[in-house]
Design an enzyme around this catalytic site. Structure first.
Site, PDB file in Angstrom:
ATOM      1  N   LYS A 235       0.808  -1.212   0.126  1.00  0.00           N
ATOM      2  CA  LYS A 235       0.025  -0.034   0.046  1.00  0.00           C
ATOM      3  C   LYS A 235       0.912   1.274  -0.061  1.00  0.00           C
ATOM      4  O   LYS A 235       2.045   1.336   0.249  1.00  0.00           O
ATOM      5  CB  LYS A 235      -0.923  -0.209   1.255  1.00  0.00           C
ATOM      6  CG  LYS A 235      -0.026   0.172   2.556  1.00  0.00           C
ATOM      7  CD  LYS A 235      -1.142  -0.366   3.686  1.00  0.00           C
ATOM      8  CE  LYS A 235      -0.201  -0.267   5.162  1.00  0.00           C
ATOM      9  NZ  LYS A 235      -1.267  -0.957   5.936  1.00  0.00           N
TER      10      LYS A 235
ATOM     11  N   ARG B 129     -10.298  -0.169  15.275  1.00  0.00           N
ATOM     12  CA  ARG B 129     -10.177   0.629  14.082  1.00  0.00           C
ATOM     13  C   ARG B 129     -11.063   0.163  12.819  1.00  0.00           C
ATOM     14  O   ARG B 129     -12.186   0.712  12.512  1.00  0.00           O
ATOM     15  CB  ARG B 129      -8.604   0.362  13.636  1.00  0.00           C
ATOM     16  CG  ARG B 129      -8.357   1.309  12.619  1.00  0.00           C
ATOM     17  CD  ARG B 129      -6.824   1.540  12.347  1.00  0.00           C
ATOM     18  NE  ARG B 129      -6.370   0.255  11.497  1.00  0.00           N
ATOM     19  CZ  ARG B 129      -5.120   0.253  10.885  1.00  0.00           C
ATOM     20  NH1 ARG B 129      -4.239   0.985  11.126  1.00  0.00           N
ATOM     21  NH2 ARG B 129      -4.922  -0.885  10.242  1.00  0.00           N
TER      22      ARG B 129
ATOM     23  N   TYR C  54      12.598  31.661   5.888  1.00  0.00           N
ATOM     24  CA  TYR C  54      11.455  32.184   6.025  1.00  0.00           C
ATOM     25  C   TYR C  54      11.306  32.563   7.695  1.00  0.00           C
ATOM     26  O   TYR C  54      11.683  31.583   8.260  1.00  0.00           O
ATOM     27  CB  TYR C  54      10.164  31.239   5.500  1.00  0.00           C
ATOM     28  CG  TYR C  54       9.946  31.275   4.201  1.00  0.00           C
ATOM     29  CD1 TYR C  54       9.915  32.566   3.363  1.00  0.00           C
ATOM     30  CD2 TYR C  54       9.831  30.114   3.430  1.00  0.00           C
ATOM     31  CE1 TYR C  54       9.574  32.494   2.042  1.00  0.00           C
ATOM     32  CE2 TYR C  54       9.610  30.047   2.117  1.00  0.00           C
ATOM     33  CZ  TYR C  54       9.420  31.305   1.458  1.00  0.00           C
ATOM     34  OH  TYR C  54       9.388  31.345   0.160  1.00  0.00           O
TER      35      TYR C  54
ATOM     36  N   MET D 234       9.059  25.045   1.024  1.00  0.00           N
ATOM     37  CA  MET D 234       8.214  23.892   0.283  1.00  0.00           C
ATOM     38  C   MET D 234       9.178  23.107  -0.836  1.00  0.00           C
ATOM     39  O   MET D 234       9.035  22.169  -1.123  1.00  0.00           O
ATOM     40  CB  MET D 234       7.287  24.692  -0.838  1.00  0.00           C
ATOM     41  CG  MET D 234       6.594  23.672  -1.666  1.00  0.00           C
ATOM     42  SD  MET D 234       5.284  24.652  -2.779  1.00  0.00           S
ATOM     43  CE  MET D 234       4.232  25.778  -1.404  1.00  0.00           C
TER      44      MET D 234
END
Ligand SMILES: *Cc1c(COP(=O)(O)O)cnc(C)c1O
Length: 368
Positions: free
Chosen positions: A38, A136, A264, A313
């Protein structure tokens, strides 16, 4: 392998083969092996990994969602594929592509039965998931009668297997809880088997289960993280080989005066004369902001350099003040030399999250 010339996830299929054989060596000869692929085979490359595992002889595959199974079929996977968490909207496609659903609730059972009937299916294989403590997904023990009542007098679907999932197989302080899960599972198997009149195959263990609860291997095990080289345990990690290395290069080097800031929000301020390097990967590539501000180290020419300031980013800045290196040199974020488990820990998370988070923007390359 040539040095990296851009950000790449380098995958070594020989290591995958090693891990597969190591995990299999813990099991009885006749125990079946399901490879969990997966989430792009835990962030690597679902198709190539699955094709390799199919050649190695894995008995089954599992994915989380239907579309992941469709991609594997398109890539030429012919072995059975268990879809762990399907939704009714995808049941038509699931049947058309011969994918096998985990049936985890009364609603899912009723809706899948309906779809199998509509498609004129005979004994379509399904896998009944029981909740034994993870809370779950899955039927509760007291829903066995409901399951049996709905299967009686129809032949559209047939239970291929019964399974459950352990909540803390890697954590020996929860041993008592895990043993309770195993005994609950055992009770369910006996009860359901008695009522059905036939015995579906049974599976419970994930990677850490294979290592710590080998006796409960039943007819099949389901391994994900171990195949990719991590075992949630320092001793096992030594025996496994991480299959993927996240590599990048130094784009630019800057020399900063004391007191200058980096990135930043000026999140890093240099305390003295500092040399920094800027790398072409960032949170959009899967290295989240929680790895910034000096918490996490990367490897440059075999030396450790901290990520400084905020992760951007598409960029990360590192402090290379005492490291000999130049623009274009290779940098390693994780891999056999720098465990994803340890790197993840610096940001209070786990190897699973770090490796599955490497975005599709990062090119996948293969060790020849
Ligand atoms: C993801 C998953 C696994 C694989 O677990 P690992 O710890 O990666 O081996 C096994 N079973 C189920 C139900 C899962 O969701």
């Amino acid at each position: 392998m040539p040095r990296a010339t851009e950000t790449v996830l380098e995958i070594d299929l020989k290591s995958l083969e090693h891990n597969y054989h190591f995990l299999r060596s813990k099991l009885n000869q006749e125990t079946k092996f399901l490879s969990v692929v997966k989430a792009f085979a835990y962030g690597s490359d679902a198709e190539k990994i699955a094709l390799t595992l199919q050649d190695l002889g894995t008995d089954y595959f599992a994915v989380a969602y239907t579309q992941e199974g469709v991609s594997l079929r398109n890539a030429g996977i012919t072995k059975p594929i268990l879809v762990l968490h399907p939704q009714p909207i995808n049941f038509d496609v699931l049947i058309e592509r011969c994918l096998e659903p985990s049936i985890y609730s009364p609603k899912i059972l009723k809706e899948f039965l309906e779809t199998a009937k509509k498609h004129g299916q005979n004994n379509y294989p399904v896998h009944i998931k029981f909740n034994t403590g993870l809370n779950r997904l899955g039927f509760w023990e007291n829903e066995i009668d409901f399951i049996v009542a709905h299967l009686k007098g129809q032949n559209h679907i047939k239970i291929a297997s019964i399974f459950s999932h352990l909540a803390a197989s890697e954590d020996m302080t929860e041993d008592e809880f895990t043993r309770k899960q195993i005994s609950t599972f055992h009770k369910i198997i006996v009860e359901l088997g008695d009522q059905l009149g036939y015995t579906p195959f049974r599976h419970l263990l994930n990677t850490s289960g294979i290592i710590n609860y080998t006796d409960a291997q039943y007819d099949m095990v389901r391994s994900g993280i171990g195949l990719y080289g991590y075992g949630n345990d320092a001793k096992i990690d030594k025996a496994l080989k991480p299959i993927a290395t996240l590599k990048t290069i130094i784009s630019q080097i800057h020399k900063l005066e004391p007191g200058e800031s980096v990135g930043y929000n000026r999140a890093h301020k240099s305390s003295g004369y500092t040399t920094t390097a800027t790398l072409p990967l960032g949170h959009a590539d899967g290295i989240g902001r929680h790895y910034g501000k000096g918490k996490t180290y990367v490897m440059v020419n075999n030396k450790m350099a901290p990520i400084i300031g905020n992760v951007c980013m598409d960029m990360i800045m590192i402090d290379i003040t005492n490291i000999e290196c130049k623009e274009g040199d290779e940098v390693i974020l994780f891999g056999p030399q720098l465990s994803a488990h340890d790197v993840a820990k610096t940001a209070n998370t786990i190897s699973y999250e770090l490796i599955t988070g490497i975005s599709q923007r990062v090119k996948r390359v293969y060790v020849p």
